[in-house]
Design a protein around this motif. Structure first.
Motif, PDB file in Angstrom:
ATOM      1  N   PHE A  13      -5.375  19.410   4.879  1.00 11.05           N
ATOM      2  CA  PHE A  13      -4.745  18.242   4.725  1.00 11.05           C
ATOM      3  C   PHE A  13      -5.517  17.270   4.375  1.00 11.05           C
ATOM      4  CE2 PHE A  13      -0.869  15.797   4.988  1.00 11.05           C
ATOM      5  CZ  PHE A  13      -1.237  14.639   5.455  1.00 11.05           C
ATOM      6  N   SER A  14      -4.889  16.137   3.377  1.00  7.71           N
ATOM      7  CA  SER A  14      -5.698  14.943   3.158  1.00  7.71           C
ATOM      8  C   SER A  14      -4.769  13.976   2.791  1.00  7.71           C
ATOM      9  CB  SER A  14      -6.882  15.169   2.021  1.00  7.71           C
ATOM     10  OG  SER A  14      -7.490  13.770   1.653  1.00  7.71           O
ATOM     11  N   THR A  15      -5.103  12.712   2.928  1.00  3.17           N
ATOM     12  CA  THR A  15      -4.326  11.563   2.202  1.00  3.17           C
ATOM     13  C   THR A  15      -5.338  10.496   1.509  1.00  3.17           C
ATOM     14  OG1 THR A  15      -4.698   9.987   4.133  1.00  3.17           O
ATOM     15  CG2 THR A  15      -2.724  11.711   4.423  1.00  3.17           C
ATOM     16  N   LEU A  16      -4.610  10.085   0.539  1.00  2.00           N
ATOM     17  CA  LEU A  16      -5.205   8.922  -0.296  1.00  2.00           C
ATOM     18  C   LEU A  16      -4.279   7.800  -0.066  1.00  2.00           C
ATOM     19  CD1 LEU A  16      -7.101   8.105  -2.595  1.00  2.00           C
ATOM     20  CD2 LEU A  16      -5.562   8.595  -4.048  1.00  2.00           C
ATOM     21  N   THR A  17      -4.821   6.501   0.064  1.00  2.00           N
ATOM     22  CA  THR A  17      -4.064   5.347   0.143  1.00  2.00           C
ATOM     23  C   THR A  17      -4.638   4.474  -0.968  1.00  2.00           C
ATOM     24  OG1 THR A  17      -3.796   5.485   2.594  1.00  2.00           O
ATOM     25  CG2 THR A  17      -3.415   3.265   1.413  1.00  2.00           C
ATOM     26  N   SER A  42       0.845  -1.215   0.131  1.00  2.00           N
ATOM     27  CA  SER A  42       0.016  -0.077  -0.017  1.00  2.00           C
ATOM     28  C   SER A  42       0.872   1.338   0.242  1.00  2.00           C
ATOM     29  CB  SER A  42      -0.953  -0.101   1.263  1.00  2.00           C
ATOM     30  OG  SER A  42      -1.727  -0.937   1.305  1.00  2.00           O
ATOM     31  N   LEU A  43       0.319   2.269  -0.560  1.00  2.00           N
ATOM     32  CA  LEU A  43       1.056   3.456  -0.563  1.00  2.00           C
ATOM     33  C   LEU A  43       0.057   4.510  -0.307  1.00  2.00           C
ATOM     34  CD1 LEU A  43       3.697   5.136  -1.499  1.00  2.00           C
ATOM     35  CD2 LEU A  43       2.455   5.496  -3.529  1.00  2.00           C
ATOM     36  N   THR A  44       0.523   5.594   0.651  1.00  2.00           N
ATOM     37  CA  THR A  44      -0.179   6.516   1.079  1.00  2.00           C
ATOM     38  C   THR A  44       0.332   8.035   0.424  1.00  2.00           C
ATOM     39  OG1 THR A  44      -0.906   5.539   3.231  1.00  2.00           O
ATOM     40  CG2 THR A  44      -0.998   7.936   3.170  1.00  2.00           C
ATOM     41  N   ILE A  47      -9.235   7.267   2.315  1.00  2.00           N
ATOM     42  CA  ILE A  47      -8.900   8.677   2.152  1.00  2.00           C
ATOM     43  C   ILE A  47      -9.274   9.425   3.743  1.00  2.00           C
ATOM     44  CG2 ILE A  47      -9.984  11.073   1.530  1.00  2.00           C
ATOM     45  CD1 ILE A  47     -10.596   9.808  -1.241  1.00  2.00           C
ATOM     46  N   SER A  48      -8.231  10.068   4.098  1.00  2.00           N
ATOM     47  CA  SER A  48      -8.423  10.639   5.452  1.00  2.00           C
ATOM     48  C   SER A  48      -8.507  12.352   5.206  1.00  2.00           C
ATOM     49  CB  SER A  48      -7.479  10.343   6.469  1.00  2.00           C
ATOM     50  OG  SER A  48      -6.328  11.157   6.151  1.00  2.00           O
ATOM     51  N   ARG A  49      -9.166  12.917   6.168  1.00  2.00           N
ATOM     52  CA  ARG A  49      -9.231  14.414   5.869  1.00  2.00           C
ATOM     53  C   ARG A  49      -9.251  14.956   7.152  1.00  2.00           C
ATOM     54  NH1 ARG A  49     -11.621  18.974   2.517  1.00  2.00           N
ATOM     55  NH2 ARG A  49     -10.257  20.344   3.202  1.00  2.00           N
ATOM     56  N   PRO A  50      -8.330  14.927   8.069  1.00  2.00           N
ATOM     57  CA  PRO A  50      -8.197  15.076   9.496  1.00  2.00           C
ATOM     58  C   PRO A  50      -8.542  16.952   9.512  1.00  2.00           C
ATOM     59  CG  PRO A  50      -6.060  14.973   8.749  1.00  2.00           C
ATOM     60  CD  PRO A  50      -6.910  14.694   7.555  1.00  2.00           C
TER      61      PRO A  50
END
Lengths: 118, 114
Positions: free
Chosen positions: B75-79, B18-20, B68-71
């Motif tokens: 900022f956001s991340t996609l894994t 996996s890659l974030t 997906i995170s959106r804290p």
């Protein structure tokens, strides 16, 4: 659902000449935005020009202008005095306006590869 | 324009890992979007990420594959999970600049899966 069609996979123009890239779209919305993005080999998406559907006047940004025909659902991009730095993929894109929810991302066409010949 | 920092710019990964991907914006934005651009293709919307709520996924994309995170509002991340060679693409984040109705893009992440 909305669709965006770019019928020219590739276009070629001599440096300093004018070129027009075609785009048609399909939507049932009355409030929307249309965009042209440029993507050079660096893969960075660069906004070239934007048009609001409610505006009759065609948008212009320096050497870039659009011919927006709302009834025909056509949105072509004209590049005047083409320069070598204009060589890139050009994507036409659609986004629903705020009155239609406005929470959508962009719907893109397949792109036109523009070649500038020196 | 918005300044969007996207990391990593490229990566080569093994099948099954996996890659974030991270996307940092220089100001607060309500909506962030994640796109995929397969080789030689156009951009396809994966999902919309709003702060404080679950991401909304487009048809053909599921949370288990692309969590997906959106804290917060910058900022956001996609894994990309359990990767296969078919996941080899450019992944881009974008934001809407409030009041401008213009979408700006990060510089993209070039992912290759072996």
């Amino acid at each position: 659902a909305q669709t965006v069609t770019q019928s020219q996979p590739e276009m070629s123009v001599q440096e300093a000449e004018t070129v027009t890239l075609s785009c048609t779209y399909d939507t049932s919305e009355s409030d929307y935005y249309l965009f042209w993005y440029k993507q050079p080999p660096s893969r960075q998406m660069i906004l070239v020009i934007r048009q609001e559907a409610y505006k009759q006047q065609n948008a212009t940004e320096n050497r870039f202008s659009v011919n927006f025909q709302k009834a025909a659902k056509s949105f072509s991009l004209k590049i005047s005095d083409s320069q070598l730095g204009d060589a890139a993929m050009y994507f036409c894109a659609y986004r629903r306006g705020m009155t239609g929810g406005g929470a959508d991302g962009l719907t893109f066409g397949k792109g036109t590869h523009l070649i500038i010949q020196p | 324009s918005a300044v969007i920092s996207q990391k990593p710019s490229r990566d080569i990964c093994q099948r099954g890992t996996s890659l974030t991907i991270q996307c940092q914006v220089d100001s607060q934005v309500t909506m962030m979007f994640w796109y995929r651009q397969q080789p030689g293709q156009s951009l396809t919307l994966i999902a919309t990420a709003n702060q404080g709520s679950e991401a909304t996924y487009e048809s053909g994309f599921v949370i288990d594959k692309f969590p997906i995170s959106r804290p917060n509002l910058t900022f956001s991340t996609l894994t990309v999970s359990n990767m296969s060679p078919e996941d080899s693409s450019i992944y881009l984040c974008s934001v809407v600049r409030p009041g401008l109705e213009k979408l700006f893009f990060g510089s993209g992440t070039q992912l290759s899966v072996l």
